[in-house]
Design a protein around this motif. Structure first.
Motif, PDB file in Angstrom:
ATOM      1  N   UNK A 145      70.748  46.799 -14.751  1.00  0.00           N
ATOM      2  CA  UNK A 145      71.350  46.598 -13.433  1.00  0.00           C
ATOM      3  C   UNK A 145      72.685  47.345 -13.326  1.00  0.00           C
ATOM      4  N   UNK A 146      73.480  47.272 -14.371  1.00  0.00           N
ATOM      5  CA  UNK A 146      74.762  47.977 -14.363  1.00  0.00           C
ATOM      6  C   UNK A 146      74.552  49.486 -14.222  1.00  0.00           C
ATOM      7  N   UNK A 147      73.517  49.997 -14.909  1.00  0.00           N
ATOM      8  CA  UNK A 147      73.216  51.422 -14.806  1.00  0.00           C
ATOM      9  C   UNK A 147      72.727  51.771 -13.398  1.00  0.00           C
ATOM     10  N   UNK A 148      71.911  50.882 -12.806  1.00  0.00           N
ATOM     11  CA  UNK A 148      71.427  51.103 -11.439  1.00  0.00           C
ATOM     12  C   UNK A 148      72.593  51.120 -10.451  1.00  0.00           C
ATOM     13  N   UNK A 149      73.579  50.265 -10.686  1.00  0.00           N
ATOM     14  CA  UNK A 149      74.772  50.255  -9.836  1.00  0.00           C
ATOM     15  C   UNK A 149      75.513  51.583  -9.920  1.00  0.00           C
ATOM     16  N   UNK A 150      75.611  52.114 -11.143  1.00  0.00           N
ATOM     17  CA  UNK A 150      76.282  53.404 -11.316  1.00  0.00           C
ATOM     18  C   UNK A 150      75.529  54.519 -10.598  1.00  0.00           C
ATOM     19  N   UNK A 162      85.841  42.580  -0.949  1.00  0.00           N
ATOM     20  CA  UNK A 162      86.477  42.963   0.312  1.00  0.00           C
ATOM     21  C   UNK A 162      87.958  43.251   0.076  1.00  0.00           C
ATOM     22  N   UNK A 163      88.599  42.398  -0.733  1.00  0.00           N
ATOM     23  CA  UNK A 163      90.014  42.596  -1.059  1.00  0.00           C
ATOM     24  C   UNK A 163      90.202  43.872  -1.869  1.00  0.00           C
ATOM     25  N   UNK A 164      89.263  44.154  -2.788  1.00  0.00           N
ATOM     26  CA  UNK A 164      89.373  45.337  -3.652  1.00  0.00           C
ATOM     27  C   UNK A 164      89.129  46.640  -2.908  1.00  0.00           C
ATOM     28  N   UNK A 165      88.506  46.551  -1.721  1.00  0.00           N
ATOM     29  CA  UNK A 165      88.290  47.761  -0.933  1.00  0.00           C
ATOM     30  C   UNK A 165      86.852  48.211  -0.814  1.00  0.00           C
ATOM     31  N   UNK A 166      85.891  47.394  -1.277  1.00  0.00           N
ATOM     32  CA  UNK A 166      84.481  47.739  -1.114  1.00  0.00           C
ATOM     33  C   UNK A 166      84.081  47.590   0.355  1.00  0.00           C
ATOM     34  N   UNK A 167      83.194  48.462   0.806  1.00  0.00           N
ATOM     35  CA  UNK A 167      82.674  48.344   2.165  1.00  0.00           C
ATOM     36  C   UNK A 167      81.549  47.304   2.186  1.00  0.00           C
ATOM     37  N   UNK A 168      81.197  46.763   3.370  1.00  0.00           N
ATOM     38  CA  UNK A 168      80.076  45.825   3.460  1.00  0.00           C
ATOM     39  C   UNK A 168      78.776  46.414   2.915  1.00  0.00           C
ATOM     40  N   UNK A 169      78.545  47.690   3.184  1.00  0.00           N
ATOM     41  CA  UNK A 169      77.318  48.326   2.707  1.00  0.00           C
ATOM     42  C   UNK A 169      77.292  48.404   1.186  1.00  0.00           C
ATOM     43  N   UNK A 170      78.416  48.740   0.568  1.00  0.00           N
ATOM     44  CA  UNK A 170      78.474  48.820  -0.894  1.00  0.00           C
ATOM     45  C   UNK A 170      78.214  47.457  -1.518  1.00  0.00           C
ATOM     46  N   UNK A 171      78.738  46.399  -0.908  1.00  0.00           N
ATOM     47  CA  UNK A 171      78.513  45.053  -1.438  1.00  0.00           C
ATOM     48  C   UNK A 171      77.052  44.654  -1.298  1.00  0.00           C
ATOM     49  N   UNK A 172      76.444  45.017  -0.177  1.00  0.00           N
ATOM     50  CA  UNK A 172      75.024  44.708   0.014  1.00  0.00           C
ATOM     51  C   UNK A 172      74.157  45.500  -0.966  1.00  0.00           C
ATOM     52  N   UNK A 173      74.500  46.758  -1.193  1.00  0.00           N
ATOM     53  CA  UNK A 173      73.711  47.588  -2.105  1.00  0.00           C
ATOM     54  C   UNK A 173      73.785  47.065  -3.547  1.00  0.00           C
ATOM     55  N   UNK A 174      74.836  46.331  -3.845  1.00  0.00           N
ATOM     56  CA  UNK A 174      74.947  45.750  -5.182  1.00  0.00           C
ATOM     57  C   UNK A 174      73.724  44.890  -5.488  1.00  0.00           C
ATOM     58  N   UNK A 212      70.867  44.989  -3.813  1.00  0.00           N
ATOM     59  CA  UNK A 212      69.643  45.777  -3.667  1.00  0.00           C
ATOM     60  C   UNK A 212      69.328  46.558  -4.938  1.00  0.00           C
ATOM     61  N   UNK A 213      70.355  46.932  -5.684  1.00  0.00           N
ATOM     62  CA  UNK A 213      70.083  47.624  -6.950  1.00  0.00           C
ATOM     63  C   UNK A 213      69.425  46.683  -7.948  1.00  0.00           C
ATOM     64  N   UNK A 214      69.701  45.396  -7.875  1.00  0.00           N
ATOM     65  CA  UNK A 214      69.019  44.428  -8.738  1.00  0.00           C
ATOM     66  C   UNK A 214      67.543  44.350  -8.373  1.00  0.00           C
ATOM     67  N   UNK A 215      67.244  44.460  -7.106  1.00  0.00           N
ATOM     68  CA  UNK A 215      65.842  44.457  -6.683  1.00  0.00           C
ATOM     69  C   UNK A 215      65.088  45.612  -7.323  1.00  0.00           C
ATOM     70  N   UNK A 221      62.846  51.886   2.857  1.00  0.00           N
ATOM     71  CA  UNK A 221      63.076  52.128   4.274  1.00  0.00           C
ATOM     72  C   UNK A 221      63.630  50.890   4.966  1.00  0.00           C
ATOM     73  N   UNK A 222      63.019  49.735   4.687  1.00  0.00           N
ATOM     74  CA  UNK A 222      63.481  48.490   5.305  1.00  0.00           C
ATOM     75  C   UNK A 222      64.898  48.135   4.851  1.00  0.00           C
ATOM     76  N   UNK A 223      65.188  48.382   3.572  1.00  0.00           N
ATOM     77  CA  UNK A 223      66.547  48.130   3.082  1.00  0.00           C
ATOM     78  C   UNK A 223      67.558  48.997   3.821  1.00  0.00           C
ATOM     79  N   UNK A 224      67.211  50.272   4.015  1.00  0.00           N
ATOM     80  CA  UNK A 224      68.110  51.192   4.711  1.00  0.00           C
ATOM     81  C   UNK A 224      68.347  50.753   6.153  1.00  0.00           C
ATOM     82  N   UNK A 225      67.261  50.339   6.821  1.00  0.00           N
ATOM     83  CA  UNK A 225      67.388  49.875   8.198  1.00  0.00           C
ATOM     84  C   UNK A 225      68.226  48.606   8.278  1.00  0.00           C
ATOM     85  N   UNK A 226      68.034  47.702   7.295  1.00  0.00           N
ATOM     86  CA  UNK A 226      68.805  46.450   7.286  1.00  0.00           C
ATOM     87  C   UNK A 226      70.290  46.734   7.070  1.00  0.00           C
ATOM     88  N   UNK A 227      70.595  47.646   6.133  1.00  0.00           N
ATOM     89  CA  UNK A 227      71.982  48.000   5.873  1.00  0.00           C
ATOM     90  C   UNK A 227      72.605  48.675   7.093  1.00  0.00           C
TER      91      UNK A 227
END
Length: 277
Positions: A15-20, A78-90, A92-95, A123-129
């Motif tokens: 998962x950590x590698x997928x995040x990278x 959010x405090x650290x500066x991540x965007x909503x999309x980056x937090x959501x993708x976190x 999704x990479x586990x999926x 595709x659905x993930x992209x549309x949801x994001x």
């Protein structure tokens, strides 16, 4: 489904590698140890709740602990500066990691079928994001418009007398609002041809050096328009603050009350007020 999290160490590393690879690791915003700890906690709590079955998320109490962790994780990001999309993708990479393990666990599904599943879910993930991002921007735009409307409503310039206008201020005077105050007041002076402008700060909770600077700048702009500025509403605590902090109003005429400022304005415009009887 809980079996997919077996061998949590391998899942965590994958998962950590997928995040990278997805570009959401962001070492410029969060260090590796903290990211590993957050991700490990998600897997631990997810494995715990899945071991008890698959209750409905997010209302079932069984998910409370994981939901609280995700709340804290999202807030910190959010405090650290991540965007909503980056937090959501976190998440999704586990999926993606779990889907790869699912392929190994179900060998009778063809590679083409898995490819189609990946394509559709991607595709659905992209549309949801995208929808989530648009919603976020729309809400921010609405809030921005509402804030602007409130600022305009909070800076009403009223004509107190011929040649005299007043601007009552309520709340904190920050740089954005100070600009609006100046613009609104100058426009009103130009429109009414007023020679005196009274700024009443009775509703301003505190006057510090920055607030005083805003007032003196506004007064200077008013003088450039050929008019004079008077500040009213100098309460005892504000007077003490001005003295204690050494704030300078640079000769700006002040009065304790609006009535006192209006009397001075009458004097400046050559008018007198006589009591009845």
């Amino acid at each position: 489904m809980g079996d997919l999290l077996g061998g949590s160490g391998t899942v965590l590393d994958d998962w950590l590698e997928a995040q990278r690879q997805a570009g959401v690791a962001r070492p410029d915003l969060i260090d590796e140890a903290q990211r590993r700890e957050q991700s490990s906690q998600v897997l631990t709590l997810l494995g715990k709740v899945l071991a008890e079955g698959s209750p409905v998320f997010p209302d079932d109490p069984a998910w409370d602990e994981l939901r609280m962790h995700l709340d804290r994780l999202s807030e910190s990001r959010a405090v650290d500066g991540f965007s909503p999309t980056e937090t959501a993708r976190l998440m999704l990479t586990l999926k993606d990691v779990l889907f790869k393990r699912l392929r190994d666990a179900v060998p009778n599904v063809t590679a083409d079928a898995w490819s189609d599943i990946d394509e559709v879910t991607g595709l659905l993930d992209t549309l949801a994001l995208y929808s989530s991002e648009v919603l976020q921007r729309s809400r921010e735009a609405i809030i921005e418009r509402q804030q602007q409307d409130m600022l305009e409503l909070s800076t009403p310039v009223v004509q107190l007398w011929n040649g005299i206008v007043g601007l009552p201020l309520i709340g904190t005077l920050d740089s954005r609002r100070a600009r609006l105050v100046m613009e609104t007041l100058l426009d009103s002076i130009a429109e009414t041809r007023a020679s005196v402008a009274i700024i009443d700060i009775s509703g301003v909770p505190a006057v510090d050096a920055l607030t005083a600077q805003y007032l003196t700048r506004t007064a200077a702009a008013v003088r450039l328009m050929g008019a004079e500025c008077i500040v009213s509403g100098i309460r005892p605590q504000i007077a003490r603050t001005i003295v204690d902090t050494g704030v300078s109003l640079d000769g700006l005429p002040t009065r304790a009350t609006l009535a006192g400022a209006l009397a001075l304005a009458f004097e400046r415009t050559g008018r007198t007020v006589e009591p009845n009887g």
